[in-house]
Design an enzyme around this catalytic site. Structure first.
Site, PDB file in Angstrom:
ATOM      1  N   LYS A  20       0.787  -1.187  -0.055  1.00 41.69           N
ATOM      2  CA  LYS A  20       0.293  -0.187   0.107  1.00 41.69           C
ATOM      3  C   LYS A  20       0.967   1.270  -0.091  1.00 41.69           C
ATOM      4  O   LYS A  20       1.727   1.162   0.641  1.00 41.69           O
ATOM      5  CB  LYS A  20      -0.766   0.182   1.182  1.00 41.69           C
ATOM      6  CG  LYS A  20      -1.889   1.185   1.127  1.00 41.69           C
ATOM      7  CD  LYS A  20      -3.045   0.921   2.389  1.00 41.69           C
ATOM      8  CE  LYS A  20      -3.761   1.861   2.442  1.00 41.69           C
ATOM      9  NZ  LYS A  20      -4.787   2.033   3.648  1.00 41.69           N
ATOM     10  N   SER A  49      -9.650   2.305   2.828  1.00 39.24           N
ATOM     11  CA  SER A  49      -8.865   3.001   1.861  1.00 39.24           C
ATOM     12  C   SER A  49      -7.983   2.100   1.163  1.00 39.24           C
ATOM     13  O   SER A  49      -7.163   2.586   0.038  1.00 39.24           O
ATOM     14  CB  SER A  49      -7.998   3.967   2.792  1.00 39.24           C
ATOM     15  OG  SER A  49      -7.185   3.330   3.723  1.00 39.24           O
ATOM     16  N   SER A  88     -10.462   0.083   7.274  1.00 36.27           N
ATOM     17  CA  SER A  88      -9.594   0.237   5.850  1.00 36.27           C
ATOM     18  C   SER A  88      -9.029  -1.093   5.255  1.00 36.27           C
ATOM     19  O   SER A  88      -8.560  -1.149   4.282  1.00 36.27           O
ATOM     20  CB  SER A  88      -8.897   1.582   5.842  1.00 36.27           C
ATOM     21  OG  SER A  88      -9.538   2.584   5.768  1.00 36.27           O
TER      22      SER A  88
END
Length: 491
Positions: free
Chosen positions: A78, A159, A183
Site C-alpha cells: 500500500k 482506503s 480500511s
C-alpha cells in the site's frame, strides 16, 4: 500445479521450496498480470525491474537451501508505507514526487524475510475514504461485477482498495494494508478476500504515513486465512522507533490454525442489528454463527451498549488527529511547493493544490473540534466515549472468546453511487469502527455471495493480542463457507 498467479501464498511458498517453480517465473507471471489488469488502476507505481532483481536473489538463496519465510514470494505494498528509493505518495498530489530515503519497519521486515516487491498500491488519499475514490491518481476499480447485466464499475472499498483489488484479481499473492476505522476489513469484504487488522501496537507504525496516530494499524490482505497468518508473522514485531509498539513476542500464527474451536464461546452483539440492514446481511450473519456452532463453538449474546456512539466518536477523534498530522505538509520541507507572496500564502497555495476535497473536509472538521471553545464539547467528550466503548468490549469478553458481526452493511456499490453523500460513505464503517476505537484485532473473511452475486464478508473481533484465536476461528468459518468464486475480471 495451478497457474502461478492462482497459487495461494502458502502453496507458492511450498512450490518454491520444492523447486517446482522459480521465484523469477512466479514473479514474471505476476508482473504480467499487473500489466494486463492496469485498467483496474490498482497500482500507483509498478517496480517490475526491482521485482525481477529481488526474485533472482531469492532463487540464489533457495538454491543454497537458505531463505526466509517469504523467500521469493511477490507481494505489493500500500502506498502509505515508505519504501527507500521508491516513490511513496499516500494517494496524494502533495507527495506526488516524494521518494523516501528510508524504509518503513513493516516493509523492512518483509524484505528481511525474502518477499519480492511488485510495486506500490493505490489508495484513498492519506487513507481517508471507504471506496478508493479520493486518490489523486484516480479511482480503483473492483474486479467483481454485479450479476444483473449492468456491468457497472464497482468500488473495491477503502482506503486499502488497491491492496484489495490487486489480491482479488490475482495480480499479487498478498498485500499490505492499513486500517484506521475499517480500511483493511471493509475492502476485504467487498472483494472476497481476507484482511486482518491486528491489535493496535502489534505492527510498527514507523515509516507509515500518518492519518490518525491512535488508530492507524498495519495488517495483511490475502487470499485466505492461512496466507494472512503467514504475512502477519513477518509484518509484526516490537519496534523501539515506534512509541506505540508493544514489546511482545510474535507467535507462529500459522501454527495456531488447528481447526479445533470446540468449547470456544462466540459472542453476537445485539446492538449490531442496525435499522435498515439488508436481509442478506442478516442471513449470512446467522449462517456464520451456525457454521461455528456446528464446529463445536457455543453461541452467546453479548451487549456493546455504546456502539451507537462509535461512528460520531470516530469522526471527531480521527479528523482531529489528521488535522495535527497533516500540518507537516506546508510546502517547505518536502513534497509539493506552490509559490506565494508570503509564507502564509505559500502554505495556503500548497495545501489548496496538494490536498483533495475529502482531506480538506477532514482537516477542517479536526481543526474545528480542537479549537478553543469547542475542544471540551467535542474532542474531550469523544475521548470519554471512546473509553466507554473499549470498556464494553472488556465486559463482553468476560462472556465470550471472539465476537462475530457483519463486516459491512452492504456489498460493493457502484463508483459514484454515494460520492456526493459523505454521511452515507461514513456509514460503511459502522461495523468496523468500534474495534478500531478499542484497539482490538479484527478480521474479515468471505462468507458467500449476495443476491447481486457480489462477495459478503463476516467480521471476527478478538481480545487484545489474541490474533491466534481469531485466525483459528476464521479458518474454521472459511472452510465451512467454502468460498471459491473468482472475480469476473479474471475467471
Amino acid at each position: 500445479m495451478s497457474k502461478p498467479t492462482h497459487l495461494t501464498l502458502a502453496d507458492a511458498r511450498d512450490a518454491l521450496k520444492k523447486r517446482e517453480i522459480s521465484s523469477v517465473e512466479l514473479t514474471t507471471a505476476h508482473v504480467a498480470a499487473v500489466e494486463s489488469l492496469r485498467g483496474l488502476n490498482a497500482f500507483v507505481t509498478e517496480t517490475p525491474d526491482k521485482a525481477i532483481e529481488m526474485a533472482k536473489a531469492s532463487d540464489a538463496k533457495l538454491a543454497r537451501g537458505e531463505g526466509g519465510p517469504l523467500e521469493g514470494l511477490p507481494i505489493a505494498i500500500k502506498d502509505l508505507f515508505c519504501t527507500e528509493g521508491v516513490r511513496t505518495t499516500a494517494g496524494s498530489a502533495i507527495l506526488g514526487n516524494f521518494v523516501p530515503p528510508y524504509e518503513s519497519t513493516v516493509t523492512s521486515h518483509l524484505w528481511r524475510d525474502g518477499a519480492v516487491m511488485l510495486g506500490k498500491l493505490n489508495m484513498d488519499e492519506f487513507a481517508m475514504g471507504s471506496a478508493n475514490i479520493t486518490s489523486a491518481y484516480g479511482n480503483v476499480e473492483n474486479p467483481w461485477r454485479r450479476q444483473d447485466g449492468s456491468n457497472a464499475k464497482l468500488v473495491p472499498g477503502g482506503s486499502s482498495g488497491g491492496s484489495a483489488a490487486s489480491v482479488a484479481a490475482r495480480m499479487t499473492l498478498a498485500a499490505t494494508g492499513t486500517d484506521t476505522g475499517g480500511s483493511i476489513r471493509q475492502p476485504a469484504a467487498f472483494t472476497g478476500i481476507v484482511g486482518i487488522k491486528p491489535t493496535y501496537g502489534r505492527c510498527s507504525r514507523w515509516g507509515v504515513v500518518a492519518f490518525a496516530s491512535s488508530l492507524d494499524q498495519a495488517g495483511p490482505m490475502a487470499r485466505n486465512v492461512r496466507d494472512a497468518a503467514i504475512m502477519l508473522r513477518s509484518m509484526a514485531g516490537f519496534d523501539p522507533k515506534d512509541s506505540t509498539s508493544v514489546d511482545l513476542g510474535v507467535p507462529d500464527f500459522e501454527a495456531a490454525l488447528t481447526g479445533d474451536i470446540r468449547g470456544l464461546k462466540v459472542g453476537i452483539p445485539k446492538e449490531y442489528r442496525v435499522d435498515g440492514m439488508p436481509a442478506e446481511i442478516e442471513r449470512v450473519w446467522h449462517q456464520g454463527a451456525e457454521w461455528l456452532r456446528a464446529a463445536g463453538a457455543e453461541i452467546v449474546e453479548v451487549s456493546l451498549p455504546h456502539t451507537k456512539y462509535a461512528l460520531p466518536t470516530y469522526y471527531i477523534v480521527a479528523p482531529a488527529e489528521a488535522s495535527s498530522n497533516l500540518a507537516r505538509y506546508d510546502g517547505v520541507r518536502y513534497g509539493l511547493r506552490e509559490t506565494g507572496g508570503s509564507l502564509n500564502e505559500l502554505y495556503e497555495n500548497t495545501r489548496a493544490a496538494g490536498f483533495g476535497r475529502e482531506v480538506k473536509r477532514r482537516v477542517m472538521i479536526g481543526t474545528y473540534v480542537l479549537s478553543a471553545g469547542y475542544y471540551d464539547a467535542y474532542y474531550t467528550k469523544a475521548q470519554k466515549l471512546r473509553t466507554l466503548i473499549a470498556r464494553d468490549f472488556t465486559e463482553a469478553y468476560k462472556r465470550c472468546d471472539v465476537i462475530l458481526t457483519p463486516t459491512a452493511p452492504s456489498t460493493a456499490f457502484a463508483i459514484g453511487e454515494k460520492q456526493d453523500d459523505p454521511i452515507a460513505m461514513y456509514l460503511n464503517d459502522v461495523f468496523t469502527v468500534p474495534a478500531s476505537l478499542a484497539g482490538l484485532p479484527g478480521l474479515s473473511v468471505p462468507a458467500g455471495l449476495g443476491d447481486d452475486g457480489l462477495p459478503l464478508g463476516l467480521q471476527l473481533l478478538g481480545r487484545p493480542f489474541d490474533e491466534e484465536t481469531l485466525l483459528r476461528v476464521a479458518e474454521v468459518m472459511e472452510q465451512a463457507a467454502g468460498f471459491t468464486a473468482l472475480p469476473q475480471t479474471i475467471s
